[in-house]
Design a protein around this motif. Structure first.
Motif, PDB file in Angstrom:
ATOM      1  N   PRO A  25      48.232  35.231  44.631  1.00  0.00           N
ATOM      2  CA  PRO A  25      46.892  34.424  44.051  1.00  0.00           C
ATOM      3  C   PRO A  25      45.971  35.655  45.550  1.00  0.00           C
ATOM      4  O   PRO A  25      44.124  35.273  45.411  1.00  0.00           O
ATOM      5  CB  PRO A  25      46.834  32.887  44.805  1.00  0.00           C
ATOM      6  N   SER A  26      46.806  35.658  46.348  1.00  0.00           N
ATOM      7  CA  SER A  26      45.396  36.483  47.712  1.00  0.00           C
ATOM      8  C   SER A  26      44.803  37.781  46.011  1.00  0.00           C
ATOM      9  O   SER A  26      43.393  38.092  46.882  1.00  0.00           O
ATOM     10  CB  SER A  26      46.517  36.717  48.652  1.00  0.00           C
ATOM     11  N   ILE A  27      45.722  38.761  45.661  1.00  0.00           N
ATOM     12  CA  ILE A  27      45.538  39.880  44.905  1.00  0.00           C
ATOM     13  C   ILE A  27      44.091  39.079  44.094  1.00  0.00           C
ATOM     14  O   ILE A  27      43.351  40.513  43.968  1.00  0.00           O
ATOM     15  CB  ILE A  27      46.769  40.209  44.404  1.00  0.00           C
ATOM     16  N   ALA A  28      44.413  38.191  43.336  1.00  0.00           N
ATOM     17  CA  ALA A  28      43.143  37.543  42.509  1.00  0.00           C
ATOM     18  C   ALA A  28      41.506  37.723  43.475  1.00  0.00           C
ATOM     19  O   ALA A  28      40.938  37.001  42.988  1.00  0.00           O
ATOM     20  CB  ALA A  28      43.980  35.939  41.987  1.00  0.00           C
ATOM     21  N   ALA A  29      42.317  36.612  44.651  1.00  0.00           N
ATOM     22  CA  ALA A  29      40.737  36.061  45.560  1.00  0.00           C
ATOM     23  C   ALA A  29      40.356  38.285  45.617  1.00  0.00           C
ATOM     24  O   ALA A  29      38.960  37.952  45.611  1.00  0.00           O
ATOM     25  CB  ALA A  29      40.711  35.208  46.903  1.00  0.00           C
ATOM     26  N   GLN A  30      40.714  38.563  46.271  1.00  0.00           N
ATOM     27  CA  GLN A  30      40.551  39.754  46.429  1.00  0.00           C
ATOM     28  C   GLN A  30      39.656  41.302  44.948  1.00  0.00           C
ATOM     29  O   GLN A  30      38.185  40.956  45.445  1.00  0.00           O
ATOM     30  CB  GLN A  30      41.464  41.000  46.879  1.00  0.00           C
TER      31      GLN A  30
END
Length: 53
Positions: free
Chosen positions: A44-49
């Protein structure tokens, strides 16, 4: 008039066609799997970035 198998050639041709169909189907499944893995983001952190959040 019924179509009858005249020769052993028909059996060999059918088995070759089944093998080719299975190989083609496996290739399509492989491409579909690779596409799903490439498109899907598991972290999810990559998706948010990537979304700019």
């Amino acid at each position: 008039m019924a179509i009858t198998k005249l020769h052993d050639m028909h059996t060999r041709r059918r088995s070759r066609n089944v093998g080719l169909g299975l190989a083609l189907g496996a290739f399509v499944v492989l491409l579909l799997g690779l596409t799903v893995v490439k498109v899907t983001v598991l972290d999810p952190s990559i998706a948010a970035q990537e979304a700019g959040y």
